[in-house]
Design a protein around this motif. Sequence first.
Motif, PDB file in Angstrom:
ATOM      1  N   LEU A 322       0.837  -1.201   0.000  1.00 44.61           N
ATOM      2  CA  LEU A 322       0.000   0.000   0.000  1.00 44.61           C
ATOM      3  C   LEU A 322       0.869   1.247   0.000  1.00 44.61           C
ATOM      4  O   LEU A 322       1.850   1.319   0.751  1.00 44.61           O
ATOM      5  CB  LEU A 322      -0.908   0.026   1.245  1.00 44.61           C
ATOM      6  N   ALA A 323       0.516   2.217  -0.822  1.00 44.00           N
ATOM      7  CA  ALA A 323       1.238   3.490  -0.844  1.00 44.00           C
ATOM      8  C   ALA A 323       0.625   4.427   0.188  1.00 44.00           C
ATOM      9  O   ALA A 323      -0.575   4.353   0.459  1.00 44.00           O
ATOM     10  CB  ALA A 323       1.181   4.101  -2.233  1.00 44.00           C
ATOM     11  N   PRO A 324       1.459   5.309   0.765  1.00 39.45           N
ATOM     12  CA  PRO A 324       0.954   6.209   1.808  1.00 39.45           C
ATOM     13  C   PRO A 324       0.107   7.341   1.216  1.00 39.45           C
ATOM     14  O   PRO A 324      -0.206   7.313   0.033  1.00 39.45           O
ATOM     15  CB  PRO A 324       2.242   6.757   2.421  1.00 39.45           C
ATOM     16  N   GLU A 325      -0.227   8.315   2.030  1.00 41.67           N
ATOM     17  CA  GLU A 325      -0.954   9.537   1.621  1.00 41.67           C
ATOM     18  C   GLU A 325      -2.333   9.215   1.061  1.00 41.67           C
ATOM     19  O   GLU A 325      -2.839   9.919   0.186  1.00 41.67           O
ATOM     20  CB  GLU A 325      -0.154  10.308   0.560  1.00 41.67           C
ATOM     21  N   GLY A 326      -2.916   8.085   1.541  1.00 42.09           N
ATOM     22  CA  GLY A 326      -4.267   7.753   1.103  1.00 42.09           C
ATOM     23  C   GLY A 326      -4.346   7.018  -0.212  1.00 42.09           C
ATOM     24  O   GLY A 326      -5.437   6.682  -0.666  1.00 42.09           O
ATOM     25  N   TYR A 327      -3.197   6.758  -0.858  1.00 38.36           N
ATOM     26  CA  TYR A 327      -3.258   6.102  -2.178  1.00 38.36           C
ATOM     27  C   TYR A 327      -3.639   4.634  -2.086  1.00 38.36           C
ATOM     28  O   TYR A 327      -4.375   4.128  -2.917  1.00 38.36           O
ATOM     29  CB  TYR A 327      -1.945   6.302  -2.950  1.00 38.36           C
ATOM     30  N   GLY A 328      -3.124   3.922  -1.075  1.00 38.96           N
ATOM     31  CA  GLY A 328      -3.537   2.534  -0.878  1.00 38.96           C
ATOM     32  C   GLY A 328      -2.875   1.554  -1.832  1.00 38.96           C
ATOM     33  O   GLY A 328      -1.789   1.810  -2.371  1.00 38.96           O
ATOM     34  N   GLU A 329      -3.563   0.431  -2.065  1.00 46.22           N
ATOM     35  CA  GLU A 329      -2.967  -0.725  -2.759  1.00 46.22           C
ATOM     36  C   GLU A 329      -2.336  -0.376  -4.112  1.00 46.22           C
ATOM     37  O   GLU A 329      -2.984   0.159  -4.993  1.00 46.22           O
ATOM     38  CB  GLU A 329      -4.050  -1.788  -2.986  1.00 46.22           C
ATOM     39  N   ILE A 330      -1.051  -0.735  -4.240  1.00 46.37           N
ATOM     40  CA  ILE A 330      -0.381  -0.573  -5.542  1.00 46.37           C
ATOM     41  C   ILE A 330       0.108  -1.909  -6.109  1.00 46.37           C
ATOM     42  O   ILE A 330       0.313  -2.019  -7.302  1.00 46.37           O
ATOM     43  CB  ILE A 330       0.797   0.439  -5.482  1.00 46.37           C
ATOM     44  N   THR A 331       0.300  -2.909  -5.237  1.00 44.03           N
ATOM     45  CA  THR A 331       0.618  -4.248  -5.761  1.00 44.03           C
ATOM     46  C   THR A 331      -0.160  -5.298  -4.982  1.00 44.03           C
ATOM     47  O   THR A 331      -0.578  -5.072  -3.845  1.00 44.03           O
ATOM     48  CB  THR A 331       2.122  -4.620  -5.648  1.00 44.03           C
ATOM     49  N   GLY A 332      -0.317  -6.457  -5.623  1.00 45.25           N
ATOM     50  CA  GLY A 332      -0.928  -7.603  -4.949  1.00 45.25           C
ATOM     51  C   GLY A 332      -0.196  -8.849  -5.406  1.00 45.25           C
ATOM     52  O   GLY A 332       0.174  -8.953  -6.579  1.00 45.25           O
ATOM     53  N   GLY A 333       0.027  -9.766  -4.484  1.00 45.58           N
ATOM     54  CA  GLY A 333       0.720 -10.990  -4.897  1.00 45.58           C
ATOM     55  C   GLY A 333       0.957 -11.907  -3.726  1.00 45.58           C
ATOM     56  O   GLY A 333       0.299 -11.796  -2.691  1.00 45.58           O
ATOM     57  N   GLY A 334       1.918 -12.825  -3.893  1.00 48.27           N
ATOM     58  CA  GLY A 334       2.238 -13.750  -2.825  1.00 48.27           C
ATOM     59  C   GLY A 334       2.693 -15.087  -3.371  1.00 48.27           C
ATOM     60  O   GLY A 334       3.041 -15.210  -4.554  1.00 48.27           O
ATOM     61  N   GLN A 335       2.658 -16.086  -2.487  1.00 50.45           N
ATOM     62  CA  GLN A 335       3.108 -17.429  -2.852  1.00 50.45           C
ATOM     63  C   GLN A 335       1.929 -18.232  -3.395  1.00 50.45           C
ATOM     64  O   GLN A 335       0.802 -18.081  -2.915  1.00 50.45           O
ATOM     65  CB  GLN A 335       3.731 -18.102  -1.618  1.00 50.45           C
ATOM     66  N   ARG A 336       2.216 -19.064  -4.406  1.00 47.69           N
ATOM     67  CA  ARG A 336       1.161 -19.829  -5.083  1.00 47.69           C
ATOM     68  C   ARG A 336       1.075 -21.239  -4.512  1.00 47.69           C
ATOM     69  O   ARG A 336       2.088 -21.792  -4.053  1.00 47.69           O
ATOM     70  CB  ARG A 336       1.443 -19.937  -6.577  1.00 47.69           C
ATOM     71  N   ILE A 337      -0.093 -21.838  -4.623  1.00 47.51           N
ATOM     72  CA  ILE A 337      -0.231 -23.258  -4.246  1.00 47.51           C
ATOM     73  C   ILE A 337       0.617 -24.079  -5.208  1.00 47.51           C
ATOM     74  O   ILE A 337       0.529 -23.883  -6.425  1.00 47.51           O
ATOM     75  CB  ILE A 337      -1.700 -23.706  -4.333  1.00 47.51           C
ATOM     76  N   ASP A 338       1.459 -25.001  -4.658  1.00 43.08           N
ATOM     77  CA  ASP A 338       2.298 -25.799  -5.561  1.00 43.08           C
ATOM     78  C   ASP A 338       1.928 -27.281  -5.548  1.00 43.08           C
ATOM     79  O   ASP A 338       2.594 -28.106  -6.162  1.00 43.08           O
ATOM     80  CB  ASP A 338       3.786 -25.581  -5.258  1.00 43.08           C
ATOM     81  N   ASP A 339       0.848 -27.616  -4.831  1.00 40.69           N
ATOM     82  CA  ASP A 339       0.427 -29.012  -4.732  1.00 40.69           C
ATOM     83  C   ASP A 339      -0.921 -29.194  -5.442  1.00 40.69           C
ATOM     84  O   ASP A 339      -1.864 -28.423  -5.210  1.00 40.69           O
ATOM     85  CB  ASP A 339       0.289 -29.391  -3.246  1.00 40.69           C
ATOM     86  N   LYS A 387       1.515  12.321  -7.457  1.00 45.21           N
ATOM     87  CA  LYS A 387       0.564  12.960  -6.544  1.00 45.21           C
ATOM     88  C   LYS A 387      -0.723  13.387  -7.254  1.00 45.21           C
ATOM     89  O   LYS A 387      -1.179  14.523  -7.099  1.00 45.21           O
ATOM     90  CB  LYS A 387       1.223  14.182  -5.896  1.00 45.21           C
ATOM     91  N   LEU A 388      -1.274  12.516  -8.076  1.00 40.67           N
ATOM     92  CA  LEU A 388      -2.469  12.846  -8.852  1.00 40.67           C
ATOM     93  C   LEU A 388      -3.732  12.590  -8.026  1.00 40.67           C
ATOM     94  O   LEU A 388      -3.756  11.695  -7.186  1.00 40.67           O
ATOM     95  CB  LEU A 388      -2.523  12.002 -10.131  1.00 40.67           C
ATOM     96  N   ASP A 389      -4.775  13.355  -8.318  1.00 44.51           N
ATOM     97  CA  ASP A 389      -6.052  13.178  -7.611  1.00 44.51           C
ATOM     98  C   ASP A 389      -6.812  11.970  -8.122  1.00 44.51           C
ATOM     99  O   ASP A 389      -7.654  11.413  -7.430  1.00 44.51           O
ATOM    100  CB  ASP A 389      -6.966  14.387  -7.850  1.00 44.51           C
ATOM    101  N   HIS A 390      -6.570  11.621  -9.392  1.00 49.60           N
ATOM    102  CA  HIS A 390      -7.399  10.599 -10.031  1.00 49.60           C
ATOM    103  C   HIS A 390      -6.523   9.739 -10.941  1.00 49.60           C
ATOM    104  O   HIS A 390      -5.661  10.257 -11.649  1.00 49.60           O
ATOM    105  CB  HIS A 390      -8.493  11.292 -10.846  1.00 49.60           C
ATOM    106  N   ILE A 391      -6.781   8.444 -10.956  1.00 54.99           N
ATOM    107  CA  ILE A 391      -5.976   7.508 -11.753  1.00 54.99           C
ATOM    108  C   ILE A 391      -6.050   7.801 -13.252  1.00 54.99           C
ATOM    109  O   ILE A 391      -5.132   7.484 -13.997  1.00 54.99           O
ATOM    110  CB  ILE A 391      -6.401   6.049 -11.431  1.00 54.99           C
ATOM    111  N   ARG A 392      -7.143   8.441 -13.699  1.00 55.67           N
ATOM    112  CA  ARG A 392      -7.304   8.661 -15.148  1.00 55.67           C
ATOM    113  C   ARG A 392      -6.178   9.487 -15.749  1.00 55.67           C
ATOM    114  O   ARG A 392      -5.896   9.381 -16.935  1.00 55.67           O
ATOM    115  CB  ARG A 392      -8.649   9.339 -15.435  1.00 55.67           C
ATOM    116  N   ASP A 393      -5.522  10.332 -14.914  1.00 63.45           N
ATOM    117  CA  ASP A 393      -4.460  11.166 -15.464  1.00 63.45           C
ATOM    118  C   ASP A 393      -3.112  10.459 -15.531  1.00 63.45           C
ATOM    119  O   ASP A 393      -2.142  11.020 -16.024  1.00 63.45           O
ATOM    120  CB  ASP A 393      -4.339  12.464 -14.670  1.00 63.45           C
TER     121      ASP A 393
END
Length: 406
Positions: A322-339, A387-393
């Motif tokens: 999560l990014a600070p300043e209210g931006y929140g989640e920027i990546t998602g991931g982790g370890q995968r099931i291998d069985d 530091k944009l207000d909206h992702i569209r930019d």
Amino acid sequence: MRSSGGIHFLIVRDGTGIIQCTMKRGTVDDALFEKTKDLTLESSIEVIGKVVEDKRAPGGYEIRVEDLKVFHRAEEGYPIAKKYHGPDFLLDNRHLWIRSQKMQTILHVRAKFLEAAREWFKMNGYTEFHSPTIITAACEGGATLFPVKYFDREAYLTQSWQLYAEAAIASLGKIYTVAPSFRAEKSRTRRHLTEYWHLEVEVPWCDLNCIMKIQEELLAYVLDVLYDEMSRELTYLGREPDDLRRMKPPYERITYDMAVEILNEEGIRFNWGDDITWTHEKILTKRFDKPFFITHFPKGVKAFYHKPDPKRPEVTLSADLLAPEGYGEITGGGQRIDDAEELIRRIKEENLNPEDYKWYIDLRRYGSVPHSGFGLGVERVIAWICKLDHIRDAIAFPRLINRVYP
Ligand code: NSS
């Protein structure tokens, strides 16, 4: 252009930025001086002259014009004037608005971000790998799939490169991609696009801790490059370049359980097992002045492929950054099931059909290895860095629930 005291001041733009050009009566042909008066906004010109340092000029330099050729005199009435325009007007005229200094600057930062990321991948032995865009089974849940009529059957636009990447690590080792992902997001928010650019990484012989470290190293490098090469642009956009220094890794790691505690402390009614939404993220980011990881999400809020923690199977070996300043989640991931058996069990638990994931399950039958990966939303990161207000930019031609034009 403006004129005063026998001088025309022209602001000229090319792909690198803008520069002031001055044309003085008497130093150029009289006819040219007169004709230049009628130049319209956004006309295309070629200028010949001397570049000189001038503290009064925006940017500190100007071109003293000796000759000027007009290639195309723009029509009168350029739609974008020097006055306030609402966001919808600017989105309707996005094909012209991307010429603005703001958009030009953001697009330069975005390109530099991706250039730096690719440099890091190259230095660290990653291979770029591409997956299909038209797919048949969801990676991130059916709710946000875009259906595509594929001859006489239904297919979908991909939400992620991941499932194919898990196949490709057995061929290529450490891999990455930068490609569009599609999400039929039905909500109008400041951080969701329906088509976004997804930087994804998949690494064999890598656990949850390892994949978080990789994200830290990648971001440390990219933030350094942006600091060194884009400070002027970031300042223009309102981002203090020193912030990038401050926001360098290592990043704190809190578990989902700790996030729940913080939310409860903040007076939010949040039950263990609920999904952390943007509203919650905004509250959590107040406690941190750098990005931070949330790890070990419950099975119920994460996609089927996340590996349950062997020590505590109700949570997964997952991590969001999560990014600070209210931006929140920027990546998602982790370890995968291998069985294979565990994967089939999870697919069924999520009410998915194992038949749809046959080839993906196969990967666990023939030489499975522990592996992890993550996906980074390019526009989410650019919005935060700039530091944009909206992702569209953060993208030239945004695709939103109510916008597919221009
Ligand atoms: O759904 S994610 O959290 N995770 C995945 O897609 C994994 N399959 C990635 C992986 O492990 N290879 O999305 C990853 C990131 C998320 O953190 C956001 O930064 C971004 O993708 N994202 C979006 N950006 C813009 N708009 C939308 N709608 C969007 N959805 C996710």
